[in-house]
Design a protein around this motif. Structure first.
Motif, mmCIF file in Angstrom:
data_model
loop_
_atom_site.group_PDB
_atom_site.id
_atom_site.type_symbol
_atom_site.label_atom_id
_atom_site.label_comp_id
_atom_site.label_asym_id
_atom_site.label_seq_id
_atom_site.Cartn_x
_atom_site.Cartn_y
_atom_site.Cartn_z
ATOM 1 N N SER A 14 3.787 -8.051 26.828
ATOM 2 C CA SER A 14 5.121 -7.962 26.226
ATOM 3 C C SER A 14 5.440 -9.123 25.299
ATOM 4 C CB SER A 14 6.182 -7.883 27.333
ATOM 5 O OG SER A 14 6.127 -9.044 28.139
ATOM 6 N N SER A 15 4.571 -10.143 25.241
ATOM 7 C CA SER A 15 4.833 -11.267 24.331
ATOM 8 C C SER A 15 3.576 -12.107 24.167
ATOM 9 C CB SER A 15 5.974 -12.161 24.865
ATOM 10 O OG SER A 15 5.578 -12.757 26.084
ATOM 11 N N GLU A 19 0.522 -9.732 23.572
ATOM 12 C CA GLU A 19 0.993 -8.845 22.501
ATOM 13 C C GLU A 19 -0.012 -8.872 21.341
ATOM 14 O OE1 GLU A 19 5.060 -9.548 21.333
ATOM 15 O OE2 GLU A 19 4.832 -8.310 19.539
ATOM 16 N N ARG A 23 -2.229 -5.798 19.638
ATOM 17 C CA ARG A 23 -2.295 -5.464 18.207
ATOM 18 C C ARG A 23 -3.742 -5.402 17.729
ATOM 19 N NH1 ARG A 23 2.562 -5.465 16.090
ATOM 20 N NH2 ARG A 23 4.167 -6.680 17.143
ATOM 21 N N ARG A 41 10.500 -4.401 25.836
ATOM 22 C CA ARG A 41 9.524 -4.988 24.896
ATOM 23 C C ARG A 41 8.236 -4.168 24.872
ATOM 24 N NH1 ARG A 41 10.561 -10.428 23.031
ATOM 25 N NH2 ARG A 41 8.372 -10.334 22.412
ATOM 26 N N LEU A 45 6.803 -2.211 21.534
ATOM 27 C CA LEU A 45 5.434 -2.493 21.051
ATOM 28 C C LEU A 45 4.608 -1.211 21.036
ATOM 29 C CD1 LEU A 45 3.246 -4.508 20.185
ATOM 30 C CD2 LEU A 45 2.765 -4.902 22.627
ATOM 31 N N THR A 48 5.531 0.959 18.068
ATOM 32 C CA THR A 48 5.003 0.400 16.812
ATOM 33 C C THR A 48 3.508 0.672 16.688
ATOM 34 O OG1 THR A 48 6.604 -1.382 16.936
ATOM 35 C CG2 THR A 48 4.721 -1.753 15.498
#
Ligand SMILES: NC(=O)c1ccc[n+]([C@@H]2O[C@H](COP(=O)([O-])OP(=O)(O)OC[C@H]3O[C@@H](n4cnc5c(N)ncnc54)[C@H](OP(=O)(O)O)[C@@H]3O)[C@@H](O)[C@H]2O)c1
Length: 122
Positions: A14-15, A19, A23, A41, A45, A48
């Motif tokens: 989540s961060s 994260e 990606r 979150r 993500l 996206t």
């Protein structure tokens, strides 16, 4: 590097670094299982990455400091027929602070590795 069609489970997605792992694996076209406590979150993500890379993203809201929740996560994924090929044990606080507060960094990480490692071995 993981095979193109493999499934990658990332804890603490989540961060921060988790994260970013998400990606980078998404860019390479992998199916993702994203795990953390902050559902909003993870949802943002996942949306996206799905839109951007046309990949499948599953999200799991789990407090990994609870060992029972780790076992439940493993069972839930198995029930859905999801085989994890790559495990990124990223969630953690680092080994600072008192030993008695280090469940997430030691016990949960070990449980995740043991449960999913057994599947990989099989
Ligand atoms: N950044 C660095 O320079 C650095 C250096 C060496 C090692 N590390 C290690 O790399 C990892 C990631 O670091 P970071 O800087 O990206 O940290 P971060 O931004 O604080 O992210 C930590 C992630 O772990 C998740 N998390 C924390 N407690 C959790 C719990 N009980 N259950 C489930 N998820 C949990 C958080 O999500 P929720 O809050 O949504 O649950 C978050 O997604 C950590 O293990 C850290 O010790 C980082």
């Amino acid at each position: 590097m993981a095979a193109h069609n493999s499934t990658v489970l990332i804890t603490g997605a989540s961060s921060g670094l988790g994260e970013e792992f998400a990606r980078q694996y998404a860019q390479r076209g992998h199916r993702l299982v994203l795990v953390a406590r902050r559902l909003d979150r993870l949802e943002a993500l996942a949306e996206t990455l799905c839109q951007q890379y046309r990949i499948e993203v599953l999200i799991e809201q789990v407090d990994l400091s609870n060992i029972a929740a780790v076992t439940e996560l493993h069972a839930r994924l198995a029930q859905r027929g999801i085989e994890v090929d790559v495990l990124i044990n990223n969630a953690g606080h680092g080994l600072q602070g008192p030993f008695l507060d280090s469940q997430l960094d030691i016990a949960s990480l070990t449980a995740m590795t043991h449960l999913f490692g057994q599947d990989m071995n099989a």
